[in-house]
Design a protein around this motif. Structure first.
Motif, PDB file in Angstrom:
ATOM      1  N   THR A  84       0.910  -1.271   0.041  1.00 22.81           N
ATOM      2  CA  THR A  84       0.293   0.220   0.011  1.00 22.81           C
ATOM      3  C   THR A  84       0.681   1.124   0.129  1.00 22.81           C
ATOM      4  OG1 THR A  84       0.252   0.143   2.520  1.00 22.81           O
ATOM      5  CG2 THR A  84      -1.820  -1.228   1.404  1.00 22.81           C
ATOM      6  N   VAL A  86       0.147   3.916   1.758  1.00 22.91           N
ATOM      7  CA  VAL A  86      -0.373   5.301   2.324  1.00 22.91           C
ATOM      8  C   VAL A  86       1.070   5.269   3.951  1.00 22.91           C
ATOM      9  CG1 VAL A  86      -1.291   2.718   4.128  1.00 22.91           C
ATOM     10  CG2 VAL A  86      -2.375   4.801   4.890  1.00 22.91           C
ATOM     11  N   ARG A 112      -3.537   1.735  -2.566  1.00 21.82           N
ATOM     12  CA  ARG A 112      -3.752   2.634  -1.654  1.00 21.82           C
ATOM     13  C   ARG A 112      -3.146   2.052  -0.278  1.00 21.82           C
ATOM     14  NH1 ARG A 112      -8.614   6.797  -0.985  1.00 21.82           N
ATOM     15  NH2 ARG A 112      -8.802   4.833   1.024  1.00 21.82           N
ATOM     16  N   TRP A 123      -9.009  11.182   3.718  1.00 23.81           N
ATOM     17  CA  TRP A 123      -7.853  10.204   2.454  1.00 23.81           C
ATOM     18  C   TRP A 123      -6.691  11.297   3.301  1.00 23.81           C
ATOM     19  CZ3 TRP A 123      -4.790   5.927   2.242  1.00 23.81           C
ATOM     20  CH2 TRP A 123      -3.715   6.339   0.941  1.00 23.81           C
ATOM     21  N   THR A 125      -2.884  12.168   1.868  1.00 27.67           N
ATOM     22  CA  THR A 125      -1.296  11.574   0.561  1.00 27.67           C
ATOM     23  C   THR A 125      -0.229  12.018   1.145  1.00 27.67           C
ATOM     24  OG1 THR A 125      -2.775  11.705  -1.404  1.00 27.67           O
ATOM     25  CG2 THR A 125      -0.215  11.549  -0.851  1.00 27.67           C
ATOM     26  N   THR A 131      -1.026   9.096  -4.442  1.00 25.03           N
ATOM     27  CA  THR A 131      -2.792   9.218  -3.833  1.00 25.03           C
ATOM     28  C   THR A 131      -3.868   8.466  -4.206  1.00 25.03           C
ATOM     29  OG1 THR A 131      -2.260  11.535  -3.945  1.00 25.03           O
ATOM     30  CG2 THR A 131      -4.868  10.701  -4.153  1.00 25.03           C
ATOM     31  N   HIS A 132      -3.820   7.234  -4.921  1.00 20.70           N
ATOM     32  CA  HIS A 132      -3.719   6.441  -6.312  1.00 20.70           C
ATOM     33  C   HIS A 132      -3.361   5.244  -6.131  1.00 20.70           C
ATOM     34  CE1 HIS A 132      -8.024   8.655  -5.924  1.00 20.70           C
ATOM     35  NE2 HIS A 132      -7.643  10.076  -6.580  1.00 20.70           N
ATOM     36  N   ALA A 133      -4.008   4.282  -6.155  1.00 21.02           N
ATOM     37  CA  ALA A 133      -2.937   2.833  -6.469  1.00 21.02           C
ATOM     38  C   ALA A 133      -2.518   3.254  -7.875  1.00 21.02           C
ATOM     39  CB  ALA A 133      -4.101   2.217  -5.761  1.00 21.02           C
ATOM     40  N   LYS A 173      -6.976   1.347 -13.730  1.00 20.00           N
ATOM     41  CA  LYS A 173      -5.512   0.572 -13.685  1.00 20.00           C
ATOM     42  C   LYS A 173      -5.130  -1.117 -14.441  1.00 20.00           C
ATOM     43  CE  LYS A 173      -7.522   0.675  -8.622  1.00 20.00           C
ATOM     44  NZ  LYS A 173      -7.954   0.187  -7.277  1.00 20.00           N
TER      45      LYS A 173
END
Ligand code: FAD
Length: 295
Positions: A84, A86, A112, A123, A125, A131-133, A173
């Motif tokens: 991830t 995060v 993510r 969320w 960052t 920020t996104h997968a 994706k």
């Protein structure tokens, strides 16, 4: 020389369904002993792959990397390491990908992660992070040598405005370099098939593996479903509720429900089944046994 790592993408696009198992990084030595017992019990079933979730915080993350590496080095199994973004900088994320690659882990699930304040918190960052997968998919793609999986949500990701937008995100994706997806737990086969239809309508033929969590403990699964923003449908509850105070009967009903869901998914063309094992093997083995074609 070790054997070359098999391509999951090829397996997921072959006519035979795949079977795979998910583990989480154990919290302590006792948990780790249980996990290795479970792995030893599931290995003879010859799963197509096993995956290890990415823990929260430094200790959890290093356990994920350690367990995943050990599976790659000491078993015949093909591990998929979750990762991830995060709470980590781009450099730290890149470093984990390099550790996976160095230990022979060639498959990653690019995620993510939930916000640090919990699944429903806003969320944030990381100042040097992502920020996104999709950005992690791109990073793994650019580093090279990985087959990259991503998360999919039959009922939609809880933060996504519409199911259509959710399917567009999944198609993006795929376009960014992912070559398979695994779903969040769910209970209605129709939700899975509708997700696949929305994805195909976006021009993506990404294989989507349904994630299966048998209900063995009603309170535990209700808590997990709530955290993940997933509904336990009334007909499912109606089958399970009468057994709430009888653990053996509840377990049998939960396994029966899971077997029926798995059959419906495979009959409808799902490329495989991914079992959330919660680091235990018994229920998964029972379901697997019931699904195995009789010779
Ligand atoms: P994203 O794809 O980044 O999506 C998050 C939200 O942002 C969604 O609402 C999406 O619609 C939106 N979004 C995405 N891209 C864009 C864009 N370009 N523009 C606008 N909006 C966008 N969590 C862990 O901590 N560890 C694990 O190991 C783990 N394993 C998982 C395995 C599976 C199979 C699944 C289904 C989930 C797993 N999770 C795990 C939980 C996951 O991290 C959370 O569900 C998280 O909230 C979303 O992750 P994601 O990769 O889908 O994020």
């Amino acid at each position: 020389m070790s054997e070359p790592v098999p391509s999951l993408v090829r397996l997921l696009r072959a006519p035979e369904p795949t079977f795979s198992f998910e583990f989480f990084p154990p919290k302590d030595d006792e948990g780790e002993a249980l996990l290795w017992r479970t792995i030893a019990e599931l290995e003879p079933l010859g799963p197509s792959f096993v995956s290890v979730t990415y823990g929260a915080g430094g200790a959890g993350q290093s356990r994920t990397i350690r367990v995943t590496r050990r599976i790659a080095e000491e078993t015949s199994l093909t591990p998929v390491g979750h990762l991830t973004v995060v709470g980590q900088s781009r450099g730290e994320i890149e470093d984990v990908l390099k550790q996976y690659a160095a230990s022979g882990v060639r498959h990653v699930l690019a995620l993510r992660g939930d916000p640090q304040g919990g699944p429903r918190a806003p969320w944030e960052t990381h100042p040097d992070g992502m920020t996104h997968a999709t950005e992690l998919v791109e990073l793994a793609r650019d580093l090279g040598g990985f087959e990259i999986g991503v998360a999919a949500f039959p009922e939609g990701h809880p933060d996504c405005e519409t199911l259509e937008r959710d399917a567009e995100v999944l198609a993006a994706k795929h376009e960014a370099g992912a070559s398979f997806a695994i779903t969040q737990l769910f209970f209605r086969a129709d939700d899975y098939f509708a997700l696949v239809d929305r994805l195909r309508a976006n021009g993506s033929d990404l294989p989507v593996v349904p994630g299966i969590m048998p209900v063995l403990n009603l309170n535990q699964v209700a808590r997990m479903a709530e955290l993940s923003g997933v509904a336990i449908p009334d007909p499912v509850l109606a089958e399970l509720e009468p057994h709430r105070d009888d653990p053996a009967a509840l377990r049998a009903a939960g396994i029966d429900l899971a077997v029926r869901l798995c059959r419906e998914l495979l009959d409808g063309g799902a490329p495989g089944l991914h079992f959330y094992t919660l680091n235990r093997s018994k229920a998964t083995r029972e379901i697997f046994e019931q699904l195995r074609p009789r010779g």
